[in-house]
Structures are given as structure tokens and as C-alpha cells.
Design a protein around this motif. Structure first.
Motif, PDB file in Angstrom:
ATOM      1  N   ARG A 133      49.282  43.670  45.056  1.00  0.00           N
ATOM      2  CA  ARG A 133      50.625  43.348  44.561  1.00  0.00           C
ATOM      3  C   ARG A 133      50.376  42.057  43.557  1.00  0.00           C
ATOM      4  O   ARG A 133      50.811  41.946  42.447  1.00  0.00           O
ATOM      5  CB  ARG A 133      51.535  42.909  45.550  1.00  0.00           C
ATOM      6  N   ALA A 134      49.728  41.250  43.965  1.00  0.00           N
ATOM      7  CA  ALA A 134      49.528  39.707  43.305  1.00  0.00           C
ATOM      8  C   ALA A 134      48.616  40.330  42.134  1.00  0.00           C
ATOM      9  O   ALA A 134      48.670  39.314  40.931  1.00  0.00           O
ATOM     10  CB  ALA A 134      48.644  38.686  44.119  1.00  0.00           C
ATOM     11  N   ASN A 135      47.608  41.015  42.162  1.00  0.00           N
ATOM     12  CA  ASN A 135      46.684  41.453  41.062  1.00  0.00           C
ATOM     13  C   ASN A 135      47.487  42.205  39.851  1.00  0.00           C
ATOM     14  O   ASN A 135      47.440  41.817  38.624  1.00  0.00           O
ATOM     15  CB  ASN A 135      45.606  42.304  41.320  1.00  0.00           C
ATOM     16  N   HIS A 136      48.343  42.874  40.492  1.00  0.00           N
ATOM     17  CA  HIS A 136      49.336  43.721  39.486  1.00  0.00           C
ATOM     18  C   HIS A 136      50.127  42.715  38.674  1.00  0.00           C
ATOM     19  O   HIS A 136      50.486  42.633  37.641  1.00  0.00           O
ATOM     20  CB  HIS A 136      50.288  44.819  40.204  1.00  0.00           C
ATOM     21  N   ASP A 137      50.669  41.687  39.497  1.00  0.00           N
ATOM     22  CA  ASP A 137      51.421  40.693  38.704  1.00  0.00           C
ATOM     23  C   ASP A 137      50.675  39.758  37.619  1.00  0.00           C
ATOM     24  O   ASP A 137      51.257  39.432  36.664  1.00  0.00           O
ATOM     25  CB  ASP A 137      52.115  39.486  39.681  1.00  0.00           C
ATOM     26  N   PHE A 138      49.560  39.372  37.939  1.00  0.00           N
ATOM     27  CA  PHE A 138      48.538  38.765  37.019  1.00  0.00           C
ATOM     28  C   PHE A 138      48.254  39.430  35.888  1.00  0.00           C
ATOM     29  O   PHE A 138      48.454  39.028  34.904  1.00  0.00           O
ATOM     30  CB  PHE A 138      47.183  38.466  37.945  1.00  0.00           C
ATOM     31  N   HIS A 139      47.923  40.801  35.997  1.00  0.00           N
ATOM     32  CA  HIS A 139      47.556  41.555  35.012  1.00  0.00           C
ATOM     33  C   HIS A 139      48.640  41.740  33.910  1.00  0.00           C
ATOM     34  O   HIS A 139      48.769  41.756  32.743  1.00  0.00           O
ATOM     35  CB  HIS A 139      46.861  42.890  35.133  1.00  0.00           C
ATOM     36  N   SER A 140      49.901  41.993  34.516  1.00  0.00           N
ATOM     37  CA  SER A 140      51.116  42.244  33.928  1.00  0.00           C
ATOM     38  C   SER A 140      51.595  41.105  33.272  1.00  0.00           C
ATOM     39  O   SER A 140      52.044  40.978  32.014  1.00  0.00           O
ATOM     40  CB  SER A 140      52.293  42.654  34.971  1.00  0.00           C
ATOM     41  N   THR A 141      51.357  39.722  33.492  1.00  0.00           N
ATOM     42  CA  THR A 141      51.675  38.520  33.320  1.00  0.00           C
ATOM     43  C   THR A 141      50.705  38.029  31.886  1.00  0.00           C
ATOM     44  O   THR A 141      50.990  37.827  30.755  1.00  0.00           O
ATOM     45  CB  THR A 141      51.529  37.420  34.032  1.00  0.00           C
ATOM     46  N   VAL A 142      49.671  38.561  31.976  1.00  0.00           N
ATOM     47  CA  VAL A 142      48.429  38.425  30.941  1.00  0.00           C
ATOM     48  C   VAL A 142      49.139  39.377  29.778  1.00  0.00           C
ATOM     49  O   VAL A 142      48.831  38.774  28.653  1.00  0.00           O
ATOM     50  CB  VAL A 142      47.059  38.949  31.266  1.00  0.00           C
ATOM     51  N   GLN A 143      49.371  40.532  29.957  1.00  0.00           N
ATOM     52  CA  GLN A 143      49.737  41.388  29.051  1.00  0.00           C
ATOM     53  C   GLN A 143      51.137  40.760  28.192  1.00  0.00           C
ATOM     54  O   GLN A 143      51.300  40.839  27.165  1.00  0.00           O
ATOM     55  CB  GLN A 143      50.503  42.689  29.600  1.00  0.00           C
TER      56      GLN A 143
END
Length: 227
Positions: A133-143
Motif C-alpha cells: 500500500r505504501a509503495n503504491h502511494d509513493f509511486h502515485s505521488t511521484v506520478q
């Protein structure tokens, strides 16, 4: 004459589609599962019409497939799908990282640091679900920090299919440890404002996920043959 009738925030079938999408991403409906329309309609106290309309929406997104005379089931990603998808996502997410480094404000970088610290905590606890979940949030924030609507459009569409895998590769022994190490050097590239390095590291991070997924699948196949 313009219709001035107040619009509803969401139509019923859109609300149902949102709920179904969440169930697919959270694996409450797993890949390959047949969707019991009657049971869901009874559970949610709705007719089957909005449910079927919602399933058409998800079918258009590629999350489910409508099978004539059989019903509807959740899309299952094949090995070939993963082999072809990850390299494309690696290119897109690499570009997201490149543009994010160039455009992010100090507050944006600080937000990434917060998300990275969450990843560190989940990695230390070996909490696969929390890490995913945290990884998804990180990648989405980079985007989001890349702030490129065309990149958004392409990345969002393909990320939908990546989410069907729900971080399965994290179950491969040592993958969380490798992943957090990859994130550490990636975070350093963001903080050092090295766009080219961030792009390369993000690309390699996605390809490492594919390698772990392939190793996990090979192990599972071998275990089946020896069962």
C-alpha cells in the motif's frame, strides 16, 4: 436550452463500479473469480441493472471480462502479460521520476520522504500488505509530482493492470529487502535533484519487480510438479 437540473454527485452504477473496483484491487474479488451478480445485488439491496452497467464499465477498463452465456470474471494476468507490461511501465514510471525531480517543490520532496519513511517501517516489520500500500502511494505521488497530463493518462491506464498483481512479487524471499534498498537510492536521487539518475533507478526498480515475480512463478510451478 441548457438543462439546469442539478446533477447527482454519482449515479448508482458509478457508485457500484467504484465499490467493485475496490474489491478487485483489494483481492476481495481475486483474479479469475466469477462475480456472483445475484449475491451482490441482494447484499447491496440493488437491482441487477446498475450492477451490470458497472460491470460494463470495469470491462471497458480491462479489470473484468464478460464471458458470453457464462457471466463475468475478474481479469487474470498471464505471464506473457506481465513480461510485456513491466517494461512499458518501467519506461513510463522512469519518465515520471525524471519529470518529478525537475518539477517538485521542496514540499513535494518532503512528502516523498514521509512516504519513504512509511516504506521503511513496513519493510522493517516485513509487513507485505502495508508495504504494498505504501509503495503504491509513493509511486502515485511521484506520478502526481511529474504533473504531466499525457504521462498521467498513459500511466494510470497501465497501472490499473499492474494493480491486478497486487505486489505478488513481494512474497519472493528477500524482495522486500531489495525493494527498500532500491527505494533508498531512489529517494537520494530525488533529494539530490538528479533527474537522470532518478529515471534510471525507477526504471530498474520496476524491472527488478518483474524479475522477482518471474522467480516466484517459477518456484510455484516447480512446487506443483513436486506435489
Amino acid at each position: 436550452m441548457v438543462d439546469v437540473t442539478p446533477l447527482r454527485r454519482l449515479s448508482l452504477h458509478e457508485e457500484v463500479a467504484t465499490r467493485l473496483r475496490h474489491m478487485v484491487f483489494e483481492r476481495q474479488l481475486a483474479p479469475g473469480d466469477w462475480i456472483d451478480e445475484l449475491a451482490l445485488a441482494q447484499q447491496w439491496q440493488i437491482s441487477r441493472t446498475p450492477l451490470r452497467e458497472a460491470l460494463k464499465v470495469l470491462a471497458a477498463e480491462g479489470l473484468v471480462e464478460l464471458v458470453p452465456r457464462q457471466g463475468c470474471r475478474v481479469t487474470q494476468m498471464s505471464e506473457d502479460d506481465a513480461d510485456e507490461l513491466f517494461p512499458v511501465m518501467a519506461l513510463l514510471e522512469g519518465r515520471c521520476a525524471f519529470e518529478a525531480v525537475r518539477k517538485a517543490t521542496p514540499a513535494g520532496i518532503a512528502r516523498l520522504r514521509q512516504l519513504h519513511e512509511a516504506l521503511e517501517r513496513h519493510a522493517a516489520a516485513h509487513d507485505i500488505d502495508g508495504y504494498y500500500r505504501a509503495n503504491h502511494d509513493f509511486h502515485s505521488t511521484v506520478q502526481a509530482l511529474a504533473d504531466n497530463r499525457w504521462l498521467d493518462r498513459a500511466t494510470n491506464e497501465l497501472r490499473t493492470f499492474l494493480r491486478l498483481l497486487r505486489g505478488r512479487q513481494l512474497n519472493w524471499p528477500g524482495r522486500i529487502e531489495d525493494s527498500i534498498n532500491e527505494h533508498r537510492v531512489l529517494m537520494a536521487a530525488f533529494e539530490q535533484r538528479d533527474a537522470a539518475r532518478a529515471e534510471r533507478l525507477m526504471h530498474d526498480h520496476l524491472m527488478a519487480q518483474l524479475s522477482a515475480l518471474k522467480a516466484l512463478r517459477a518456484h510455484e510451478e516447480e512446487a506443483k510438479h513436486h506435489a
